[in-house]
Structure formats: structure tokens, C-alpha cells
Design a protein around this motif. Structure first.
Motif, PDB file in Angstrom:
ATOM      1  N   ARG A   8      -5.752   2.874 -11.897  1.00  0.00           N
ATOM      2  CA  ARG A   8      -5.246   3.767 -10.979  1.00  0.00           C
ATOM      3  C   ARG A   8      -3.744   4.116 -11.342  1.00  0.00           C
ATOM      4  NH1 ARG A   8      -3.876   1.920  -4.832  1.00  0.00           N
ATOM      5  NH2 ARG A   8      -2.579   0.829  -6.039  1.00  0.00           N
ATOM      6  N   ALA A   9      -2.991   3.042 -11.820  1.00  0.00           N
ATOM      7  CA  ALA A   9      -1.697   3.361 -12.253  1.00  0.00           C
ATOM      8  C   ALA A   9      -1.826   4.040 -13.429  1.00  0.00           C
ATOM      9  CB  ALA A   9      -0.992   2.019 -12.388  1.00  0.00           C
ATOM     10  N   PHE A  35      -6.169   9.200  -6.530  1.00  0.00           N
ATOM     11  CA  PHE A  35      -5.058   9.274  -5.809  1.00  0.00           C
ATOM     12  C   PHE A  35      -4.023  10.058  -6.442  1.00  0.00           C
ATOM     13  CE2 PHE A  35      -1.498   8.242  -3.122  1.00  0.00           C
ATOM     14  CZ  PHE A  35      -2.124   8.302  -2.033  1.00  0.00           C
ATOM     15  N   VAL A  42       6.930   6.713 -13.904  1.00  0.00           N
ATOM     16  CA  VAL A  42       6.740   5.220 -13.999  1.00  0.00           C
ATOM     17  C   VAL A  42       5.518   4.977 -12.899  1.00  0.00           C
ATOM     18  CG1 VAL A  42       7.923   2.889 -13.486  1.00  0.00           C
ATOM     19  CG2 VAL A  42       8.854   4.631 -15.077  1.00  0.00           C
ATOM     20  N   ASN A  43       4.742   4.066 -13.420  1.00  0.00           N
ATOM     21  CA  ASN A  43       3.615   3.218 -12.249  1.00  0.00           C
ATOM     22  C   ASN A  43       3.557   2.078 -12.508  1.00  0.00           C
ATOM     23  OD1 ASN A  43       2.129   6.597 -12.984  1.00  0.00           O
ATOM     24  ND2 ASN A  43       2.624   5.776 -10.799  1.00  0.00           N
ATOM     25  N   THR A  44       3.293   1.212 -11.197  1.00  0.00           N
ATOM     26  CA  THR A  44       3.256   0.053 -10.969  1.00  0.00           C
ATOM     27  C   THR A  44       1.564  -0.555 -10.861  1.00  0.00           C
ATOM     28  OG1 THR A  44       5.304   0.234 -10.049  1.00  0.00           O
ATOM     29  CG2 THR A  44       4.442  -1.772  -9.675  1.00  0.00           C
ATOM     30  N   ASN A  81      -2.169   8.202 -13.773  1.00  0.00           N
ATOM     31  CA  ASN A  81      -1.108   9.040 -13.526  1.00  0.00           C
ATOM     32  C   ASN A  81      -0.138   9.316 -14.703  1.00  0.00           C
ATOM     33  OD1 ASN A  81      -0.821   9.784 -10.973  1.00  0.00           O
ATOM     34  ND2 ASN A  81       0.967   8.743 -10.411  1.00  0.00           N
ATOM     35  N   MET A 114     -10.508   3.857   0.824  1.00  0.00           N
ATOM     36  CA  MET A 114     -10.965   4.674  -0.104  1.00  0.00           C
ATOM     37  C   MET A 114     -11.885   4.058  -1.074  1.00  0.00           C
ATOM     38  SD  MET A 114      -7.702   6.800  -1.182  1.00  0.00           S
ATOM     39  CE  MET A 114      -6.497   7.303   0.339  1.00  0.00           C
ATOM     40  N   LEU A 173      -2.918  14.282  -6.045  1.00  0.00           N
ATOM     41  CA  LEU A 173      -1.374  14.496  -5.426  1.00  0.00           C
ATOM     42  C   LEU A 173      -1.043  15.892  -6.607  1.00  0.00           C
ATOM     43  CD1 LEU A 173      -0.200  11.343  -4.287  1.00  0.00           C
ATOM     44  CD2 LEU A 173      -0.603  13.394  -2.856  1.00  0.00           C
ATOM     45  N   ALA A 198      -2.835  -4.005  -4.153  1.00  0.00           N
ATOM     46  CA  ALA A 198      -2.579  -2.796  -2.999  1.00  0.00           C
ATOM     47  C   ALA A 198      -3.457  -1.707  -3.190  1.00  0.00           C
ATOM     48  CB  ALA A 198      -1.088  -2.336  -3.337  1.00  0.00           C
ATOM     49  N   LEU A 199      -4.760  -2.090  -3.063  1.00  0.00           N
ATOM     50  CA  LEU A 199      -5.726  -0.732  -3.251  1.00  0.00           C
ATOM     51  C   LEU A 199      -5.821  -0.378  -1.868  1.00  0.00           C
ATOM     52  CD1 LEU A 199      -8.437  -2.622  -5.847  1.00  0.00           C
ATOM     53  CD2 LEU A 199      -6.502  -0.906  -6.231  1.00  0.00           C
ATOM     54  N   PHE A 200      -5.991   0.894  -2.024  1.00  0.00           N
ATOM     55  CA  PHE A 200      -6.246   1.168  -0.558  1.00  0.00           C
ATOM     56  C   PHE A 200      -7.761   1.205   0.094  1.00  0.00           C
ATOM     57  CE2 PHE A 200      -3.373   4.437  -2.769  1.00  0.00           C
ATOM     58  CZ  PHE A 200      -2.216   3.907  -2.446  1.00  0.00           C
ATOM     59  N   PRO A 201      -7.621   0.445   1.373  1.00  0.00           N
ATOM     60  CA  PRO A 201      -8.971  -0.194   1.626  1.00  0.00           C
ATOM     61  C   PRO A 201      -9.897   0.984   2.099  1.00  0.00           C
ATOM     62  CG  PRO A 201      -7.433  -0.825   2.999  1.00  0.00           C
ATOM     63  CD  PRO A 201      -6.735  -0.120   2.024  1.00  0.00           C
ATOM     64  N   ASP A 250       4.492   4.980  -5.413  1.00  0.00           N
ATOM     65  CA  ASP A 250       4.532   4.965  -7.021  1.00  0.00           C
ATOM     66  C   ASP A 250       3.624   5.961  -7.660  1.00  0.00           C
ATOM     67  OD1 ASP A 250       5.014   2.978  -8.954  1.00  0.00           O
ATOM     68  OD2 ASP A 250       3.128   3.398  -9.063  1.00  0.00           O
ATOM     69  N   PHE A 263       0.361  -3.311  -8.727  1.00  0.00           N
ATOM     70  CA  PHE A 263       1.034  -4.733  -7.744  1.00  0.00           C
ATOM     71  C   PHE A 263       0.335  -6.003  -7.897  1.00  0.00           C
ATOM     72  CE2 PHE A 263       2.271  -0.743  -6.507  1.00  0.00           C
ATOM     73  CZ  PHE A 263       3.526  -0.626  -5.936  1.00  0.00           C
ATOM     74  N   LEU A 276       0.776  -1.320  -0.035  1.00  0.00           N
ATOM     75  CA  LEU A 276      -0.032  -0.061  -0.112  1.00  0.00           C
ATOM     76  C   LEU A 276       0.922   1.191   0.072  1.00  0.00           C
ATOM     77  CD1 LEU A 276      -2.888  -0.751   2.459  1.00  0.00           C
ATOM     78  CD2 LEU A 276      -2.940  -0.991   0.026  1.00  0.00           C
ATOM     79  N   ASN A 322      -0.621  -7.882  -5.600  1.00  0.00           N
ATOM     80  CA  ASN A 322      -1.924  -8.177  -4.574  1.00  0.00           C
ATOM     81  C   ASN A 322      -3.011  -6.773  -4.764  1.00  0.00           C
ATOM     82  OD1 ASN A 322      -0.418  -6.276  -3.471  1.00  0.00           O
ATOM     83  ND2 ASN A 322      -0.626  -7.284  -1.364  1.00  0.00           N
TER      84      ASN A 322
END
Lengths: 264, 365, 269
Positions: free
Chosen positions: B151-152, B103, B82-84, B155, B95, B107, B90-93, A165, B86, A159, B88
């Protein structure tokens, strides 16, 4: 079947044992007489006494102010400490910190009380609300830390990686990802610190001066002088508040559970 | 890839180790813009490490990493283009789907309308238009995967890194996501670097594959090149099914194995050099004994849907895997046939550069 | 990660200051006090007196003895209760009912016993209706142990319940399947598998039992002296902080020994 009955009645007996003193206290708070025996008729007279006893009410208020402020500050420092410990990579260093952290958790409260008393005396710190507040903060910090650190450790590290990232800086990651993730454990730590503070007798007993008293210390000194049914009225009220708190907590968790299940 | 384009990412002799364990050894490669790359290898081969070096989650001990021609070794992750995605997700739980995708744009302090439009565009791209206000816990695995991609991409990275993103999905969904990912990459025209340990997935999706093992790039090339001309035992074994036997390269275009000489198409080795010989099971045919180059006995046979997998043993005791369209019978003696083009010879410890140079030397003739 | 050193310091300062001022310094002060006399010069006299005088050592043994009895009784009550509890249908509710009394201030609960056990209290009334006469129930060893057991019971019961509850039910089914009687299952599986819960229960009961001092005053009528009440006596009444600190150090040592013997060992993966 018979065995089951035997087991259940045993458990029931234990429960009755656990509740007899509490029920007893509550029942006698409505006694028209002045001692915890015999029965002088049903009456609210002790509640009237209680609400007229400004000294006791002030102590009650002080106790809650003390608990809430010490738990809040401890929650903050404990969380910051957990974040610090979470950043330590070296296992040996971490374990050293953790064993020092646990000293106040496992130490008998008497030793904590007297060692703080020595500390305050040597520092020339006058005993009163501030010394009690500082002491409560001190013994609550490791409680909060122990609730928050495991949550931080088991937090999905990807996370944080994902947030970085996507361009998030340290502050944003902390406020938008990490804190929301560990918030339930901070709250749990806060609540636990709150109950520890409300329940503490020994530490407060040693580090408080003449001008400041908490409920525990006050009951101790009154009980030494004998029974007063005003205390029963107070316990009945406190029990009602505890019940209410537990009930709300229970409703809240079952609601959260239900929500979690529904959303699956 | 004839024309020389400036690579978007370049590794120059990059190395990394943890606690005296070498993870990457002297790795160099170039990534060109707009292609679908795959890093393929078993777990622990260093492929995810390369991804983390590109994204900036790890920093290299040695060597240089260049992005658009500039060294980026000391640029933090949050400042790289560069974005990734993931493994698993890695979503923000805490939100919603919308807030997860928004996100990055938030920013960047983009105007609210722009963010909204961007999120909608991305959710449309991954076919999740109706899911904006859903909580992450309400999504299925495949939907979470799509949100992670959206999400990636929101950006607007120059390079999208995908770290085994499909490994948690079931077979059918995985196949579907493979073609969707490929389509998204084609449509956006940005570089994808995809990490997987699934060779089938790599062959199906990629323009270019890097095969990793033991912290080194073993071979890189197009899927077809790698399949047809594996450079060493590891690659031959890892990509597809192989029969690998020891042999001797008697002279150019003549190799000896299982005691017989065979004509082949490989050259450029020392006379009588010891080599390994690869024959793919689908290139082998079972024929009547008199028509075969080798005589074998059928030892085992199993039905695989579109073919029969047959294990046969020659008179020297070597095992041969054969993919046949028609069944045979266990215990039968049959001939094994293959052509010169089906034989692929590999030298021991040949570097990729030497391999390329050798092939050039005789194929150019 | 070199850029985060400032943030690290920011996180470290409050926590490390707390560790220093409220953990390390107080222990140091206790040790210092125990090793000095009224004149402030270093001496082992306090420890010497603790060991040789006929007051302190018997008092310490007494305190340990009482703590052992309290721990043993709470365990004997808790283990079967926890076992039964873990088999109940609505155990979350029951668990809540066991936790609930711990939310009530200890002093209030102690205070209740002043009424319950008094000469004209409800227990004595019961006794006299059954023709057993009235007894002096308060201010003796028995009342001290009884109330201490009452107060500590949940802290023994909960950890034991938690570890019994964590046992895979299939293990117990398998045991029955293989022909074990309930008593065998209990002694060969449930007990050893819940040993860590029992150990933390012992920690949670034994150490506070050594240091309870308000109980000795309110319920024990000062007939019982624990390490805790001895410390209180020296700090508050006789104002001999040096001897008080010495007893506190002994209490900490007793705690350390208890922790050592009840540590979790050989945790298998």
C-alpha cells in the motif's frame, strides 16, 4: 444441584413476573368482551376497532415519523458533536463539555419536559409536532454522542495517519476511514434514540399542544378514562413488532459473529 | 560515499518538545537517495519522532527539514512524497486488500486500468497476487505486513518510512521479511528509512545506521564502523555484547587498564587522559595461564548453540564476558588473551565530529 | 494543525448551539422561574414556602421514601436474579428475554396493570377462588410501589448482571479453592466487585422513581404524591410555574445528591 434448581426456579419466577402483564394484554386483545376480566369468547373485534380508529392509526404513524426523524437528526448532530469533542486535546475542556452533555441524560424527564415548556413559551414557539420533534432531537443528541465518542476515542489513530500518509485530505479521511469505522456506533446511537423517542411520555406530555399526540400521551389520556380493549390489540401488535425486531437483530448479530469467526 | 550527492532529506538543527519534555535536541543529519537507512535506539529515544517529522504527522518546534533541497516544515503530510509502513500495519478494516493498496492511486484520480495494474504490480512485489479480494480480517500477521508495504509503495514514494514494521512477527518470519525488504529496496532503488530497537536487525539490513538515545543521534555510520568503533559507552553497550572497563591513555598507542599497560591502535588523546576501554567477547580468547595477558577464574558458563558464553573474573574483581568455541570448567584458572587491534578506547563526551577528526588525524598518517 | 480551524467550527456549531439552547438556557430558565414571583420580581419566597409550609416538605420526604422502597425492592429481586443469570449456559438468550419487555412502551405496560389489578381482574379472581375475598388492589400505595418495581426491574438487573459477568471466573474458583463457602464468595467477592453495577442500577431506578408522575395518576390514584407529580400539578393544573420550577430545582438537587453518593470512586487501573 439442589441450589442450582432453586436459583433457576427463582429466575424463572422473575421472568414470569416480567411477562405476565404483557401476555395478559395480548390474551385479552382477543377477548370478545369489553373489559380485561371475564372472557367473552375469542374474537378479532378489537383489532377491527383498532384498524377503524383513524385517530389512533394517525397517532401511531405520527409517533413513528417523529421517532425516525428525531433519531436521524440527532444521529447527525450527535456524530458531528462527537467529532468536535474528539478534536479537543485539553482534558479539562473536554470534561466540562462532557458533564454538560450528560445533563439531559441523567435529568429526570419531568424536569426536561417543564424546562423545555418554559423555553418554548418564552420564545413564543407554538406547541405541536415541531416543538415535540425539537425536544426529542434535544434529548437524543447526548445519547448518540455517548455511543459514538468512545468508538472514536478507541479508533486506531494510525488509520488516519496512514490515510494522510497516502495523500488523503480531511474530507476523504472522514468519509472513507472515520465514518465507516464508527458507523456501527452511529447506528447503535440511532436505534437507541429511536427507542427513547418511541418510549418517551413525560417530555412529550409537557411540550405537545392540542393538535399533536404520540402513542404514549394518547394511551395516558385514554387509560385515565378507563380500559378499552382496542389498546390491548395495539399492544399485541406492538409486541409482535418488537419481537420481530429483536429476532432480526439477534439473527443479524449471530450472523455477523459467525462471519467474523469464519474470517479469522 | 565519496561523491557529494544532493541529500534527499536533510535535518538542520531540528528540535521538538511536548509539554516541556524535550523529545529531540538539535538534530542534524543527511539522507542520500537510494540507500537503506536505519534509525536504531531504545524506546523513547526519539527515532519514531524523526520518522513522524519526515512524514509530516508531527511538525518541528525548531530547525529546518529539507526534502530535495526545499524546506518542507509547513507542507502537510498528504502532500509529501514520502509514505509510511506502520508498526501495527494500520490497514483499513472496511476495505479489501485491493482497495487498501488502491487507496493512494485512487486519490490521485489515476485511470482505473492504471490503478489495477499498479495494485497488481505491488501485490506481486510482496508475493500476494492471489489475495486481492480478501478482507483484511482474513489475513495472517505476515500477510498484513506485506499489504501494508504494498500500500505504501503503490503511492510511488521517493522515501519509504518503516516504523518497527517487523516487531509483531515471530522470529522466523522476521528473518524472512528482513531479507525480502532488503531485496525490495534494492530492486526499487528508493530510499528506505527503517526504525527499530533490534540491533541485530539493524546490523543485518542497513547501509547506514543512526544510533539514537535521549533525543540525540549518538553515532552514525556503516554497521561495521559502528560495531568496531563505538563512540561512547551507550553505543558500545547497545550494539552487540561488550566488556567495558575504565582506563588511562598513557600516551598514543599505549593504554593502561586493570593495572597493566597494553599496546593498542588508538591515538590523538591527551597524555594520561581517563578513558573507557571496550573489548568484545568474541575477540577474547581463553588460553593457558602463562600465555594470557590477564589471569581470570571461570565463574559461569552457558551453552548458546554456536558458542559458549563464559563469565570470568580477574583478580581485581572485574567481570569479563568471553565467547569461546570450546567449553571450559567453572572454577578453573586460565589466561585471557587479546591483541592490540581488539582494544578499542573511547573518550568521555567526545562529539561525533571530534571523533571523526581524531581518527582521521592518525589513520591518515 | 492550523489548517483545520474551519472544519472544527463546522463541527462545533451545531453541537454547541444545542448545548446552549437545550441544556444551559433551560436550566437557567428553571432557576429564573424558581426565583421570581408572578410579578416577575426576584424573591426567595418559593423556596421559603417549600421549606416552611406543611405541604411541600412532607411531600418531598414521602417521595424520597417511596423511591427508596422501590429501589430497595428492585435491588433485592435483581441481585440474586443477576447472580443466577451470570451462571447460566444460554445467558445471552435469557438476557434478551429480560431486555425485551423494556422495548414495550411504558404506558402500555402500566395500562396492563389496570386490568390485572382491577376489582374483577385476574388477581382478585384468584383471591376469591382461594376464599380470600376480593380486595381493592388498585389506586393505593402498594399498587404504586408494585408497578414501579415492575417497570424499573430490568434497569436494576442489567447493570448488576454486567458487572457480575465481568468478574474473572478464576477469582471465584480461587475463592472456592481457598475454602470459601458460596456465601463468603458472594459477600466478600461478588458483591464488592459488582458494586459499580449496583450503583448504576440505583441511579437508574432511584432518580426516575422520584419523578414518575403518570404512575401516580394511573395506578396510585393520586394517593401518592411524588416530586414529579407535584411538578405536573403546578405546571398543568394550578399553572403556578414558579412553584413548579422550585420543585423541579429541588428534584435536580436530589438527583445531584444521588449521583454524588453513587459515583464510581477510586477506580483502580
Amino acid at each position: 444441584m439442589q441450589k442450582k434448581l432453586l436459583g433457576n426456579s427463582y429466575l424463572l419466577l422473575v421472568m414470569i413476573l416480567l411477562y405476565i402483564p404483557i401476555i395478559f394484554l395480548v390474551v385479552y386483545s382477543f377477548n370478545g368482551g369489553t373489559i380485561m376480566s371475564g372472557w367473552g369468547g375469542f374474537s378479532f373485534v378489537h383489532y377491527q376497532e383498532l384498524f377503524a380508529d383513524t385517530r389512533l392509526l394517525k397517532i401511531l404513524l405520527d409517533t413513528f415519523i417523529l421517532a425516525i426523524s428525531s433519531a436521524t437528526i440527532a444521529a447527525f448532530i450527535g456524530t458531528v458533536g462527537a467529532l468536535f469533542l474528539d478534536g479537543i486535546q485539553n482534558k479539562k475542556t473536554l470534561n466540562t463539555f462532557l458533564s454538560f452533555n450528560n445533563v439531559l441524560l441523567v435529568s429526570p424527564d419531568v424536569t426536561i419536559g417543564v424546562s423545555f415548556l418554559i423555553l418554548f413559551t418564552i420564545l413564543g414557539f407554538s406547541l405541536g409536532f415541531v416543538s415535540v420533534l425539537v425536544s426529542h432531537i434535544a434529548f437524543s443528541i447526548p445519547i448518540v454522542l455517548l455511543m459514538v465518542l468512545p468508538r472514536l476515542r478507541e479508533m486506531d489513530n494510525t488509520l488516519v495517519m496512514a490515510a494522510r500518509d497516502l495523500g488523503a485530505k480531511r474530507g476523504t479521511i472522514l468519509s472513507q476511514i472515520v465514518i465507516p469505522e464508527i458507523w456501527p456506533s452511529i447506528m447503535a446511537g440511532f436505534l437507541l434514540a429511536l427507542t427513547y423517542s418511541l418510549d418517551d411520555f413525560a417530555v412529550t406530555f409537557f411540550v405537545t399542544g392540542n393538535g399533536f399526540s404520540t402513542l404514549s400521551v394518547e394511551i395516558y389520556s385514554r387509560a385515565r378514562q378507563g380500559v378499552s380493549l382496542e389498546i390491548n390489540a395495539l399492544s399485541a401488535l406492538m409486541f409482535a413488532v418488537s419481537l420481530l425486531l429483536v429476532f432480526t437483530y439477534y439473527l443479524y448479530t449471530t450472523y455477523a459473529d459467525k462471519k467474523a469467526r469464519l474470517t479469522k | 560515499m565519496d561523491k557529494k550527492v544532493l541529500p534527499v532529506i536533510e535535518f538542520k538543527n531540528v528540535g521538538l518538545s511536548f509539554d516541556n519534555n524535550t523529545i529531540l535536541k538539535n538534530v542534524s543529519f543527511e539522507i542520500e537517495a537510494g540507500q537503506f537507512y536505519t534509525l536504531l535506539g531504545p524506546s523513547g529515544s526519539g527515532k519514531s519522532t524523526i520518522l513522524n517529522l519526515i512524514s509530516g504527522q508531527l511538525s518541528a518546534d525548531a530547525g529546518e527539514i529539507l526534502f530535495d533541497g526545499k524546506v518542507i516544515n509547513n507542507i502537510p503530510a498528504e502532500s509529501r512524497r514520502v509514505n509510511t509502513v506502520f508498526q501495527n500495519y494500520a490497514l483499513f478494516p472496511n476495505m479489501t486488500v485491493f482497495d487498501n493498496v488502491a487507496f493512494g492511486p485512487k486519490l490521485k484520480k489515476l485511470p482505473k486500468d492504471t490503478i489495477k495494474a499498479k495494485v497488481r504490480e505491488m501485490l506481486a512485489l510482496v508475493k500476494l497476487e492471489a489475495f486481492e479480494n480478501r478482507a483484511i480480517q482474513e489475513l495472517s500477521g505476515g500477510q498484513k505486513q506485506r499489504v501494508a508495504i504494498a500500500r505504501a509503495l503503490a503511492n510511488e514514494p521517493d522515501v519509504l518510512l518503516l516504523d518497527e514494521p517487523l516487531s509483531a512477527l515471530d522470529y522466523k518470519l522476521r528473518k524472512q521479511m528482513q531479507s525480502e525488504l532488503r531485496a525490495i529496496q534494492k530492486r526499487l532503488g528508493i530510499t528506505f528509512i527503517f526504525v527499530t530497537h533490534d540491533q541485530e536487525e539493524a546490523l543485518a539490513m542497513s547501509d547506514w545506521i543512526f544510533i539514537m538515545n535521549d533525543g540525540k543521534i549518538q553515532q552514525n555510520g556503516t554497521p561495521v564502523d559502528i560495531y568496531d568503533e563505538p563512540i561512547n559507552h551507550f553505543v558500545a553497550d547497545f550494539i552487540g555484547e561488550s566488556n567495558i572497563v575504565n582506563g588511562v591513555m598513557k600516551q598514543d598507542y599505549l593504554v593502561n587498564f586493570v593495572g597493566k599497560d597494553f599496546e593498542n591502535l588508538d591515538a590523538g588523546m591527551r597524555p594520561n587522559e581517563a578513558v573507557e576501554v571496550v573489548l568484545r567477547p568474541e575477540d577474547l580468547d581463553l588460553v593457558p595461564i602463562e600465555q594470557g595477558k590477564l589471569v581470570v577464574t571461570i565463574a559461569d558458563q552457558s551453552f548458546r548453540g554456536d558458542f559458549y558464553e563464559i563469565t570470568a573474573i580477574d583478580d581485581d574483581g572485574n567481570e569479563w564476558k568471553v565467547q569461546a568455541t570450546n567449553p571450559s570448567s567453572v572454577g578453573a584458572r586460565v589466561g585471557l588473551d587479546f591483541g592490540p587491534e581488539d582494544i578499542h578506547v573511547m573518550r568521555f563526551n567526545e562529539s561525533e565530529d571530534d571523533f571523526d577528526a581524531r581518527i582521521e588525524s592518525y589513520e591518515g598518517e | 494543525m492550523k489548517d483545520n480551524s474551519r472544519a472544527k467550527i463546522f463541527f462545533a456549531i451545531p453541537y454547541i448551539s444545542w448545548l446552549a439552547v437545550f441544556v444551559i438556557v433551560p436550566i437557567g430558565l428553571l432557576i429564573y422561574q424558581s426565583l421570581t414571583n408572578v410579578q416577575g420580581s426576584f424573591t426567595l419566597a418559593n423556596f421559603h414556602e417549600f421549606i416552611t409550609s406543611n405541604v411541600y416538605l412532607p411531600m418531598a420526604f414521602n417521595s424520597v421514601f417511596y423511591a427508596l422502597i422501590i429501589t430497595l425492592i428492585t435491588f433485592m429481586i435483581s441481585f440474586p436474579a443477576a447472580y443466577v443469570l451470570s451462571h447460566l449456559k444460554h445467558r445471552q438468550l435469557w438476557l434478551m428475554l429480560i431486555i425485551l419487555p423494556t422495548w414495550i412502551n411504558v404506558l402500555l405496560k402500566t395500562y396492563a396493570f389496570l386490568g390485572l389489578l382491577s376489582k374483577s381482574g385476574i388477581i382478585n379472581q384468584l383471591f376469591s377462588t382461594f376464599g380470600l375475598g376480593t380486595h381493592n388492589l388498585l389506586f393505593n400505595h402498594v399498587s404504586f410501589i408494585f408497578v414501579a418495581v415492575y417497570l424499573e426491574l430490568p434497569f436494576m438487573l442489567l447493570p448488576i448482571y454486567n458487572s457480575i459477568n465481568e468478574i474473572d471466573p478464576d477469582i471465584l474458583k480461587a475463592s472456592r479453592d481457598l475454602g470459601a463457602k458460596p456465601i463468603n464468595t458472594l459477600s466478600q467477592l461478588v458483591f464488592p466487585l459488582s458494586i459499580n453495577g449496583i450503583k448504576s442500577g440505583i441511579q437508574a431506578v432511584f432518580i426516575p422513581s422520584l419523578s414518575l408522575f403518570m404512575l401516580t395518576t394511573l395506578i396510585g390514584g393520586n394517593k401518592v404524591m411524588t416530586l414529579g407529580s407535584a411538578i405536573e400539578l403546578h405546571f398543568i393544573v394550578t399553572q403556578n410555574w414558579h412553584m413548579g420550577s422550585t420543585i423541579a430545582i429541588i428534584l435536580i438537587l436530589a438527583m445531584a445528591v444521588t449521583m454524588y453518593f453513587t459515583r464510581e470512586r477510586g477506580k483502580r487501573k
